[in-house]
Design an enzyme around this catalytic site. Structure first.
Site, mmCIF file in Angstrom:
data_model
loop_
_atom_site.group_PDB
_atom_site.id
_atom_site.type_symbol
_atom_site.label_atom_id
_atom_site.label_comp_id
_atom_site.label_asym_id
_atom_site.label_seq_id
_atom_site.Cartn_x
_atom_site.Cartn_y
_atom_site.Cartn_z
ATOM 1 N N GLY A 124 0.827 -1.214 0.000
ATOM 2 C CA GLY A 124 0.000 0.000 0.000
ATOM 3 C C GLY A 124 0.855 1.255 0.000
ATOM 4 O O GLY A 124 0.505 2.251 0.634
ATOM 5 N N GLY A 169 -0.636 4.841 -0.822
ATOM 6 C CA GLY A 169 -1.624 5.466 0.053
ATOM 7 C C GLY A 169 -0.981 6.509 0.955
ATOM 8 O O GLY A 169 0.248 6.657 0.985
ATOM 9 N N SER A 178 -8.659 3.596 14.655
ATOM 10 C CA SER A 178 -9.350 3.816 15.929
ATOM 11 C C SER A 178 -10.834 3.463 15.838
ATOM 12 O O SER A 178 -11.504 3.308 16.861
ATOM 13 C CB SER A 178 -9.182 5.266 16.393
ATOM 14 N N HIS A 200 -11.748 11.842 4.113
ATOM 15 C CA HIS A 200 -11.951 12.148 5.528
ATOM 16 C C HIS A 200 -12.031 13.664 5.706
ATOM 17 O O HIS A 200 -11.712 14.435 4.813
ATOM 18 C CB HIS A 200 -10.798 11.579 6.362
HETATM 19 P P1 GDP Z 1 -14.807 9.460 11.194
HETATM 20 O O1 GDP Z 1 -13.848 9.921 12.241
HETATM 21 O O2 GDP Z 1 -14.718 8.006 10.924
HETATM 22 O O3 GDP Z 1 -16.209 9.899 11.507
HETATM 23 O O4 GDP Z 1 -14.324 10.113 9.819
HETATM 24 P P2 GDP Z 1 -14.554 11.434 8.961
HETATM 25 O O5 GDP Z 1 -13.229 12.100 8.804
HETATM 26 O O6 GDP Z 1 -15.241 11.062 7.698
HETATM 27 O O7 GDP Z 1 -15.543 12.378 9.775
HETATM 28 C C1 GDP Z 1 -15.180 12.995 10.966
HETATM 29 C C2 GDP Z 1 -16.220 14.017 11.356
HETATM 30 O O8 GDP Z 1 -16.119 15.151 10.513
HETATM 31 C C3 GDP Z 1 -17.684 13.539 11.270
HETATM 32 O O9 GDP Z 1 -18.404 14.064 12.378
HETATM 33 C C4 GDP Z 1 -18.156 14.214 9.978
HETATM 34 O O10 GDP Z 1 -19.569 14.442 9.966
HETATM 35 C C5 GDP Z 1 -17.411 15.536 10.052
HETATM 36 N N1 GDP Z 1 -17.281 16.226 8.775
HETATM 37 C C6 GDP Z 1 -17.551 17.552 8.560
HETATM 38 N N2 GDP Z 1 -17.395 17.874 7.262
HETATM 39 C C7 GDP Z 1 -16.988 16.737 6.636
HETATM 40 C C8 GDP Z 1 -16.651 16.447 5.287
HETATM 41 O O11 GDP Z 1 -16.721 17.280 4.395
HETATM 42 N N3 GDP Z 1 -16.249 15.174 5.004
HETATM 43 C C9 GDP Z 1 -16.164 14.216 5.995
HETATM 44 N N4 GDP Z 1 -15.724 12.986 5.659
HETATM 45 N N5 GDP Z 1 -16.509 14.465 7.264
HETATM 46 C C10 GDP Z 1 -16.908 15.707 7.598
#
Ligand code: GDP
Length: 324
Positions: free
Chosen positions: A18, A21, A115, A186
């Site tokens: 990977g 990545g 996590s 993310h």
């Molecule tokens: P998680 O830690 O597995 O929930 O991964 P994420 O990085 O996808 O999301 C983290 C938090 O950021 C969550 O509460 C999402 O709702 C919030 N968030 C806010 N804006 C965004 C966005 O544009 N993309 C993502 N992926 N998450 C967002």
């Protein structure tokens, strides 16, 4: 404490599965300062979801050490959209890489978890002992179950055959080489991109998903790669080990920090139709601290370097930006 065994990387053949990545490429950068031989395989050369080619490649290349950083990854929306990929592809890659590593007698394998393997309502900060003590966060259970299975495979090979396979659980990562897909990334990459595009367009406001209240801990990927090399050298146990930064903040505060680093001065609008995910995810990193490792990059400095990397076009899925 379980774990302190020293292992010398000098002269070793290290396969980073990977390596394109975000984590794999950071591990490759970090290993450049170690006196070892790096082995990588491009996707067109080797499909790790296929059993026989994976075994053949590993038999032909004979790694001493394997860093298992190959995985289908993505944010909260990607997990919901591609449950088969997140569960089945990740399980296939884990089985193929771990089984082949056992078959050729790899001396140490480092498996990367996440996590999100811990229960949705795990006691905070989350100690390694919280694993499998409660239900998972549904928005990422496909990925979490695949990662738990990988961790268990490492424990099983250690128990049945004495293989020195270890598992490492990073907190939410960000940094160089991230995936900037507008929907499937993310939160750090999503907001860097969205705020930058809003700044360029002079947009008065920008959308942030969810309520802004979930708490997350963020770790720069180059710090994490440093932790992986540290653990390869210093850790041998069937217990997974957490790697966090201790930098915990709400998504609203995180969004404000990204806006500041990007230089976006418009309004942030929280779209509560989007999922929040787990309410809090802070790792207890006291075991790796006790071994003598700590993160060193501040969130501001890490975000600034991630932004620079994004602006230089080094992230993935930037072509979507040009097409839309
Ligand atoms: P998680 O830690 O597995 O929930 O991964 P994420 O990085 O996808 O999301 C983290 C938090 O950021 C969550 O509460 C999402 O709702 C919030 N968030 C806010 N804006 C965004 C966005 O544009 N993309 C993502 N992926 N998450 C967002």
């Amino acid at each position: 404490m379980a774990g302190g065994s020293t292992f010398d990387l000098t002269g070793k053949r290290v396969f980073v599965a990977g390596h394109r990545g975000m984590v794999g490429s950071a591990v490759v950068r970090r290993l450049a300062s170690e006196n070892c031989t790096l082995l990588v395989a491009d996707r067109h050369e080797l499909d790790l979801t296929k059993e026989e080619p994976t075994l053949k490649w590993i038999q032909a290349n004979r790694p001493d050490i394997v860093v298992h950083a190959a995985a289908k990854v993505g944010g909260i929306a990607a997990n919901n959209t591609f449950p088969v990929d997140f569960l089945c592809d990740n399980l296939a890659v884990e089985l193929n890489v771990i089984r082949a590593s056992h078959a050729v007698g790899v001396q140490r394998l480092l498996f990367l978890g996440s996590s999100c393997i811990y229960p949705k309502h795990a006691k905070q900060p989350i100690a390694e002992s919280e694993l499998l003590t409660g239900p998972l966060e549904p928005t990422n259970e496909w990925y979490a179950i695949a990662k738990i299975a990988g961790l268990k495979m490492c424990q099983a090979y250690r128990r049945q055959y004495g293989d020195d396979f270890i598992s490492v659980m990073p907190t939410n990562l960000y940094g160089r080489g991230d995936n900037y897909h507008p929907d499937h990334s993310h939160v750090p990459a999503a907001l860097i991109r969205r705020f930058h595009e809003a700044k360029m367009a002079n947009a008065p406001s920008v959308i942030v998903w969810g309520t802004g209240t979930p708490l997350r801990e963020f770790l720069n990927v180059d710090d994490f790669a440093d932790a992986c090399v540290f653990l390869l050298k210093n850790y041998s146990s069937d217990l997974p080990i957490n790697v966090g930064s201790g930098d915990e903040l709400s998504i609203a505060d995180f969004a404000a920090a990204v806006a500041e680093v990007v230089g976006y001065e418009g309004r942030l609008i929280f779209d509560t139709s989007k999922p929040d995910g787990t309410p809090r995810k802070l790792l207890d990193s006291s075991r790796i601290h006790a071994l003598g490792w700590r993160a060193t990059t501040s969130l501001r400095a890490g975000l600034a370097s991630a932004l620079e990397d994004f602006l230089q076009g080094h992230g993935r899925h930037l072509e979507v930006s040009r097409a839309s």
